[in-house]
Design a protein around this motif. Structure first.
Motif, mmCIF file in Angstrom:
data_model
loop_
_atom_site.group_PDB
_atom_site.id
_atom_site.type_symbol
_atom_site.label_atom_id
_atom_site.label_comp_id
_atom_site.label_asym_id
_atom_site.label_seq_id
_atom_site.Cartn_x
_atom_site.Cartn_y
_atom_site.Cartn_z
ATOM 1 N N ARG A 183 13.067 59.406 39.467
ATOM 2 C CA ARG A 183 14.079 60.220 38.792
ATOM 3 C C ARG A 183 13.520 61.587 38.390
ATOM 4 N NH1 ARG A 183 18.756 59.296 37.169
ATOM 5 N NH2 ARG A 183 19.792 60.417 35.499
ATOM 6 N N ALA A 184 12.347 61.564 37.789
ATOM 7 C CA ALA A 184 11.742 62.818 37.321
ATOM 8 C C ALA A 184 11.458 63.758 38.486
ATOM 9 C CB ALA A 184 10.471 62.527 36.544
ATOM 10 N N THR A 185 11.159 63.168 39.650
ATOM 11 C CA THR A 185 10.876 63.993 40.825
ATOM 12 C C THR A 185 12.094 64.811 41.222
ATOM 13 O OG1 THR A 185 9.418 62.242 41.586
ATOM 14 C CG2 THR A 185 9.997 63.934 43.183
ATOM 15 N N PHE A 186 13.256 64.132 41.204
ATOM 16 C CA PHE A 186 14.483 64.852 41.556
ATOM 17 C C PHE A 186 14.661 66.071 40.667
ATOM 18 C CE2 PHE A 186 18.912 65.889 40.846
ATOM 19 C CZ PHE A 186 19.420 65.969 42.126
ATOM 20 N N TYR A 187 14.498 65.856 39.364
ATOM 21 C CA TYR A 187 14.760 66.943 38.429
ATOM 22 C C TYR A 187 13.664 68.004 38.442
ATOM 23 C CZ TYR A 187 18.919 64.746 36.530
ATOM 24 O OH TYR A 187 20.180 64.224 36.387
ATOM 25 N N SER A 188 12.510 67.692 39.046
ATOM 26 C CA SER A 188 11.492 68.732 39.196
ATOM 27 C C SER A 188 11.821 69.625 40.400
ATOM 28 C CB SER A 188 10.110 68.101 39.368
ATOM 29 O OG SER A 188 9.943 67.606 40.674
ATOM 30 N N LYS A 197 22.731 68.421 39.933
ATOM 31 C CA LYS A 197 23.365 68.031 41.188
ATOM 32 C C LYS A 197 24.050 69.228 41.844
ATOM 33 C CE LYS A 197 27.033 65.596 41.175
ATOM 34 N NZ LYS A 197 28.086 64.635 40.761
ATOM 35 N N ASP A 198 24.626 70.087 41.045
ATOM 36 C CA ASP A 198 25.333 71.260 41.561
ATOM 37 C C ASP A 198 24.381 72.228 42.262
ATOM 38 O OD1 ASP A 198 28.299 71.284 40.088
ATOM 39 O OD2 ASP A 198 26.750 70.208 39.013
ATOM 40 N N PHE A 199 23.202 72.398 41.679
ATOM 41 C CA PHE A 199 22.227 73.286 42.309
ATOM 42 C C PHE A 199 21.773 72.718 43.646
ATOM 43 C CE2 PHE A 199 21.850 75.157 38.080
ATOM 44 C CZ PHE A 199 21.758 76.502 38.401
#
Lengths: 183, 183
Positions: free
Chosen positions: B41-46, B51-53
């Motif tokens: 999960r943290a990887t996605f947000y790094s 989601k829009d970006f």
DNA sequence: TTCTATATTGAACGCTTTGTATATTATTAT
DNA sequence: ATAATAATATACAAAGCGTTCAATATAGAA
């Protein structure tokens, strides 16, 4: 229908349209709707299963009104629309839109999603700019350039959509022919 | 760019496109993306703020590739596109789409929101059916009826959009003229 | 190889939103 | 006046979001 139900339903629609004119559908929360409509949470859910059903019913009600009204005017003043001008049906729609009877403009102009198609159209418009002289030579008219550009890009996108929806049976060459014959 | 970053980024894009081909953007959760991409999960947000970006960057990357590739082909085979056929640019785009190089079709064909425009177009198409003979008389060609109907409805919607975006300065009559001169 | 920088991981967290349930109050139609 | 029903506030579990942090794994450079 109970008067209370009618009032609540109307309040929800009004609040929803107001919010839709300000922000994207996906970003509107049920909490905001009930706050704007000044009703209880449970009340909302007793009227609409979800937020999506609210949009669905709003659309149905709106278009039902407009297009039914047009059809009625047709049958009433049958002679006008049959004899006078063949384009009056569309003129009529434009006139209704100009008056903004049912806040349709807010719904149409709001940035409703479609970021993807926006990009597609944007790039196509850049392309259309370079192709513009070609099209203007074929027909000599007084259309604004920006209208032409928008029309070319839009028609391209819609042609692709139609192509996909119909199973892409046609060859690229045929589709190109279609595209050029309407543009 | 670090190889790990590249792999993760690619995995996210691939997973995202796969999900987009199945369901509406608004209904895709970050949880589904990271599960499909098999990352933390943290990887996605790094990698992506939201989601829009992710959608934004996907669009930019996609269209950048496609239209840049087209422009390059232009400069390389300059003679072809200048002398040969004036419509080859669009033919080229259709051909790229037919090959479905970058899964664009999934993105275009997926039911991406726009319930409102769908209703609008649907009603316009019904209207267009009754007006069809009028249009077909003006130009004699072999276009399928469904294509004509779709084109008329789409052009109307896009004309309205253009009208709104440009401040609705024109009168309904003028807009109707515009509409008919391109349709 | 070794070392350092950095990308990834998993778990936990507070927060928002969703849709449902319930007991109580207010309004309607008759 | 009464019975039916709509609206209300409140509480609730479940799901999703975006962040934090310590631990681990990997890349690229010396």
């Amino acid at each position: 229908m109970d008067r209370r139900q009618r009032k609540t339903r109307e309040a929800i629609f009004t609040a929803f349209i107001k919010l839709l004119s300000k922000k994207d559908f996906g970003r509107i929360t049920v909490g905001e709707i009930i706050e704007q409509a000044d009703i209880g949470r449970a009340t909302f859910y007793s009227h609409f299963e979800t937020k999506d059903f609210l949009l669905k019913e709003l659309c149905e009600e709106l278009f039902c009104h407009i297009f039914d009204a047009m059809n009625n005017e047709h049958s009433n003043h049958h002679h006008i629309f049959d004899c006078d001008a063949p384009n009056s049906v569309f003129l009529h729609l434009f006139q209704h839109l100009k008056k903004n009877d049912n806040n349709i403009l807010e719904l149409l102009s709001c940035q409703n999603n479609e970021l993807f198609l926006w990009y597609f159209k944007n790039n196509l418009q850049k392309l259309a700019v370079s192709q513009l002289p070609m099209f203007k030579n074929r027909k000599s008219d007084i259309l604004p350039d920006s209208f032409w550009i928008n029309h070319i890009a839009s028609t391209f996108v819609e042609t692709v959509r139609w192509w996909i929806d119909n199973g892409m049976k046609q060859s690229p060459e045929t589709i190109t022919e279609y595209f050029y014959s309407v543009v």
